[in-house]
Design an enzyme around this catalytic site. Structure first.
Site, PDB file in Angstrom:
ATOM      1  N   GLY A  12       0.826  -1.195   0.000  1.00 27.49           N
ATOM      2  CA  GLY A  12       0.000   0.000   0.000  1.00 27.49           C
ATOM      3  C   GLY A  12       0.859   1.243   0.000  1.00 27.49           C
ATOM      4  O   GLY A  12       2.096   1.173  -0.020  1.00 27.49           O
ATOM      5  N   ASP A  13       0.223   2.414  -0.030  1.00 33.41           N
ATOM      6  CA  ASP A  13       0.934   3.700  -0.005  1.00 33.41           C
ATOM      7  C   ASP A  13       1.820   3.894  -1.230  1.00 33.41           C
ATOM      8  O   ASP A  13       2.808   4.628  -1.182  1.00 33.41           O
ATOM      9  CB  ASP A  13       1.789   3.848   1.271  1.00 33.41           C
ATOM     10  CG  ASP A  13       0.993   3.600   2.540  1.00 33.41           C
ATOM     11  OD1 ASP A  13      -0.069   4.218   2.680  1.00 33.41           O
ATOM     12  OD2 ASP A  13       1.429   2.791   3.372  1.00 33.41           O
ATOM     13  N   LYS A  16      -1.331   5.291  -5.431  1.00 38.06           N
ATOM     14  CA  LYS A  16      -2.435   4.934  -6.339  1.00 38.06           C
ATOM     15  C   LYS A  16      -3.373   6.103  -6.574  1.00 38.06           C
ATOM     16  O   LYS A  16      -3.939   6.239  -7.659  1.00 38.06           O
ATOM     17  CB  LYS A  16      -3.217   3.750  -5.759  1.00 38.06           C
ATOM     18  CG  LYS A  16      -2.425   2.460  -5.679  1.00 38.06           C
ATOM     19  CD  LYS A  16      -3.253   1.313  -5.120  1.00 38.06           C
ATOM     20  CE  LYS A  16      -3.661   1.530  -3.680  1.00 38.06           C
ATOM     21  NZ  LYS A  16      -2.509   1.606  -2.745  1.00 38.06           N
ATOM     22  N   ASN A  38      -9.645   2.644   6.008  1.00 37.11           N
ATOM     23  CA  ASN A  38      -8.259   2.403   6.404  1.00 37.11           C
ATOM     24  C   ASN A  38      -7.320   2.767   5.256  1.00 37.11           C
ATOM     25  O   ASN A  38      -6.100   2.755   5.413  1.00 37.11           O
ATOM     26  CB  ASN A  38      -8.035   0.948   6.825  1.00 37.11           C
ATOM     27  CG  ASN A  38      -8.508  -0.057   5.786  1.00 37.11           C
ATOM     28  OD1 ASN A  38      -9.269   0.269   4.886  1.00 37.11           O
ATOM     29  ND2 ASN A  38      -8.068  -1.295   5.914  1.00 37.11           N
ATOM     30  N   GLY A  40      -5.968   5.583   2.385  1.00 36.33           N
ATOM     31  CA  GLY A  40      -5.844   7.032   2.255  1.00 36.33           C
ATOM     32  C   GLY A  40      -5.161   7.369   0.951  1.00 36.33           C
ATOM     33  O   GLY A  40      -3.991   7.049   0.756  1.00 36.33           O
ATOM     34  N   HIS A  41      -5.895   7.957   0.013  1.00 34.88           N
ATOM     35  CA  HIS A  41      -5.322   8.318  -1.278  1.00 34.88           C
ATOM     36  C   HIS A  41      -5.089   9.824  -1.318  1.00 34.88           C
ATOM     37  O   HIS A  41      -6.019  10.611  -1.187  1.00 34.88           O
ATOM     38  CB  HIS A  41      -6.247   7.876  -2.415  1.00 34.88           C
ATOM     39  CG  HIS A  41      -6.298   6.386  -2.571  1.00 34.88           C
ATOM     40  ND1 HIS A  41      -7.143   5.735  -3.437  1.00 34.88           N
ATOM     41  CD2 HIS A  41      -5.580   5.407  -1.972  1.00 34.88           C
ATOM     42  CE1 HIS A  41      -6.953   4.423  -3.361  1.00 34.88           C
ATOM     43  NE2 HIS A  41      -6.015   4.210  -2.474  1.00 34.88           N
ATOM     44  N   THR A 130      -5.386  -0.027  11.757  1.00 33.25           N
ATOM     45  CA  THR A 130      -5.691   1.401  11.882  1.00 33.25           C
ATOM     46  C   THR A 130      -6.727   1.673  12.965  1.00 33.25           C
ATOM     47  O   THR A 130      -6.957   2.827  13.319  1.00 33.25           O
ATOM     48  CB  THR A 130      -6.228   1.952  10.550  1.00 33.25           C
ATOM     49  OG1 THR A 130      -7.425   1.246  10.197  1.00 33.25           O
ATOM     50  CG2 THR A 130      -5.193   1.815   9.443  1.00 33.25           C
ATOM     51  N   GLN A 225      -5.053  -0.252  -0.428  1.00 36.92           N
ATOM     52  CA  GLN A 225      -3.934  -1.028   0.114  1.00 36.92           C
ATOM     53  C   GLN A 225      -3.051  -1.594  -1.019  1.00 36.92           C
ATOM     54  O   GLN A 225      -3.002  -1.033  -2.094  1.00 36.92           O
ATOM     55  CB  GLN A 225      -4.424  -2.136   1.060  1.00 36.92           C
ATOM     56  CG  GLN A 225      -4.969  -1.640   2.367  1.00 36.92           C
ATOM     57  CD  GLN A 225      -6.462  -1.372   2.334  1.00 36.92           C
ATOM     58  OE1 GLN A 225      -7.226  -2.038   1.680  1.00 36.92           O
ATOM     59  NE2 GLN A 225      -6.883  -0.360   3.061  1.00 36.92           N
ATOM     60  N   THR A 302      -3.226   7.212   8.947  1.00 36.85           N
ATOM     61  CA  THR A 302      -2.838   7.157  10.353  1.00 36.85           C
ATOM     62  C   THR A 302      -1.850   8.245  10.757  1.00 36.85           C
ATOM     63  O   THR A 302      -1.725   8.554  11.940  1.00 36.85           O
ATOM     64  CB  THR A 302      -2.178   5.799  10.661  1.00 36.85           C
ATOM     65  OG1 THR A 302      -0.974   5.679   9.862  1.00 36.85           O
ATOM     66  CG2 THR A 302      -3.115   4.648  10.317  1.00 36.85           C
TER      67      THR A 302
END
Length: 432
Positions: A12-13, A16, A38, A40-41, A130, A225, A302
């Site tokens: 993830g992260d 995207k 959970n 975050g884009h 999260t 994710q 988070t």
């Protein structure tokens, strides 16, 4: 007409949100197919930063309709807050612009309480959830006691389900964790109020997508994710509670797999991870600090500091196989600028044996050592590059090596955080 699935190939992260935002310029519909808030884009458009948790990234285009599929677990309070935030910025998120699957499951207050109570009880053995109630909501879905969005239109059913679930959850929370019980009345009152606000957004997403495909519209399916957080194929148990792989675009929206044309895997130019779990290429030295600080590596959901390391091509090739990738999108290439030497992990060493794929046991993966190839870095500013030829020679060589090892062509390269700071060599929605 074309359909495209965008997934993460790491933990993830990967960025995207930016890739979906770019490709959404030519999409008629953007559909989120799994996960919850959970995710975050982060998008940066005209210098303005937006972080989306539930609403698909295509919402910034006025002519694009966004949909939330049945595979997503929806916290309606978070959704309404997100809608309110957009409204404050002059972006109206109306039922014309956003549709939510009637079959999506709802995150309830007891889900969040259970999530945090479990993590606290685990102490140093915690997974790193999260605390948003995602896992417990998916548990109720599988246990067939979940509350679905369609039940917001049936007050009697909603009351009854909350009552039955609350009896069980309160017993569990009190007896196992010593938590105070949740009260039935306030929860029912709150969700009856939520029902009035959310019900106008409810639609049959699968039927709407079927009509759209038959009429020749471009559709982008957005995952949350990354592949290594997949509940089946990730670094279990340090994973999320859903399947972030491309196949879920079908089950999470009600669209048949034969209708998915292109699958784009997003790859950060190095590797990051939030939370606990094995991370073979993790750097705890000054290079790791450089990547973290230069890349501003903090979780969009988070705010936690991300762990950073060299690009793990074993992970990316594993993700390419699982997802059936047709293209790669490389993000944050600019963060590597200024490093004299770059390293690419091409295999793992474990007790004298070389491994070329990700082992299923987290304990075995945690005891692996990376086998690296080294490449020369570059120092030139690449943020102004808009085609491959404008990249430094060593940056082009880095991209080519990724393509060769993974066996998938690169079609998008991000050279900065802004929407315009991107090189696109192929876009299935426009044919090039």
């Amino acid at each position: 007409m074309a359909t495209m699935v965008v997934v993460g190939t790491q933990w993830g992260d990967e960025g995207k949100g930016k890739i979906v935002d770019l490709l959404s310029a030519h999409a008629d519909k953007v559909v989120r197919f799994q996960g919850g808030n959970n995710a975050g884009h982060t998008l940066v458009v005209n210098g303005q930063r937006s972080i989306l948790h539930l609403i698909p990234s295509g919402i910034l285009y006025q002519d694009t309709r966004c949909l939330i599929g049945n595979g997503v677990v929806v916290d309606p309070e978070v959704l309404l807050e997100e809608i309110k935030d957009f409204d404050k910025r002059g972006i109206a998120v109306t039922p014309k612009r956003l549709g939510i699957s009637e079959r999506a499951h709802l995150i309830m207050p007891y889900h969040k309480l259970i999530d945090t109570a479990r993590e606290e009880a685990k102490g140093t053995s915690r997974i790193g959830t999260t605390g948003r109630g995602i896992g417990p909501c998916y548990e109720d879905k599988v246990a067939r006691v979940g509350i679905r969005a369609c039940e917001l239109r049936d007050p009697g059913m909603l009351r009854e389900k909350i009552k039955v679930n609350l009896e069980e959850k309160n017993f569990y929370l009190a007896k196992l964790f010593g938590s105070e019980p949740l009260e039935y009345g306030p929860i029912v009152a709150r969700y009856l109020s939520i029902a009035e606000q959310v019900s106008p957004f409810l639609v049959d997403v699968a039927a709407e997508l079927d009509r759209a495909i038959k009429s020749g519209e471009n559709i982008l399916f957005e995952g949350a994710q990354g592949t290594l957080l997949d509940i089946d194929h990730g670094t279990y148990p340090f994973v999320t509670s859903s399947n972030p792989v491309a196949a879920t675009a079908s089950t999470g929206t009600g669209v048949g797999p034969n209708r998915l044309d292109n699958i784009v895997g997003v790859v950060k130019a190095y590797t990051t991870r939030v939370g606990a779990g094995p991370f073979v290429t993790e750097l705890t030295d000054e290079i790791g600090d450089y990547l973290q600080q230069t890349g501003q590596e903090f979780g969009a959901t988070t705010g936690r500091r991300r762990r950073c390391g060299w690009l793990d091509l074993v992970v990316v090739r594993y993700a390419a196989r699982l997802n059936g990738l047709t293209h790669l999108a490389i993000t944050k290439l600019d963060v590597l600028t200024g490093l004299d030497v770059l390293k690419l992990c091409v295999a793992y060493e474990h007790q004298g044996t070389n491994l070329e794929s990700v082992p299923p046991e987290s304990s075995r993966l945690a005891s692996c050592s990376p086998i690296y190839e080294e490449m020369e870095g570059w120092h030139e500013d690449i943020s102004e590059a808009r085609n491959l030829e404008e990249l430094p020679k060593n940056a082009r060589a880095y991209i080519r090596r990724i393509e060769e090892f993974v066996g998938v062509p690169v079609s998008v390269i991000s050279v900065g955080s802004g929407r315009e700071e991107t090189i696109i060599t192929y876009n299935p929605f426009v044919g090039g």
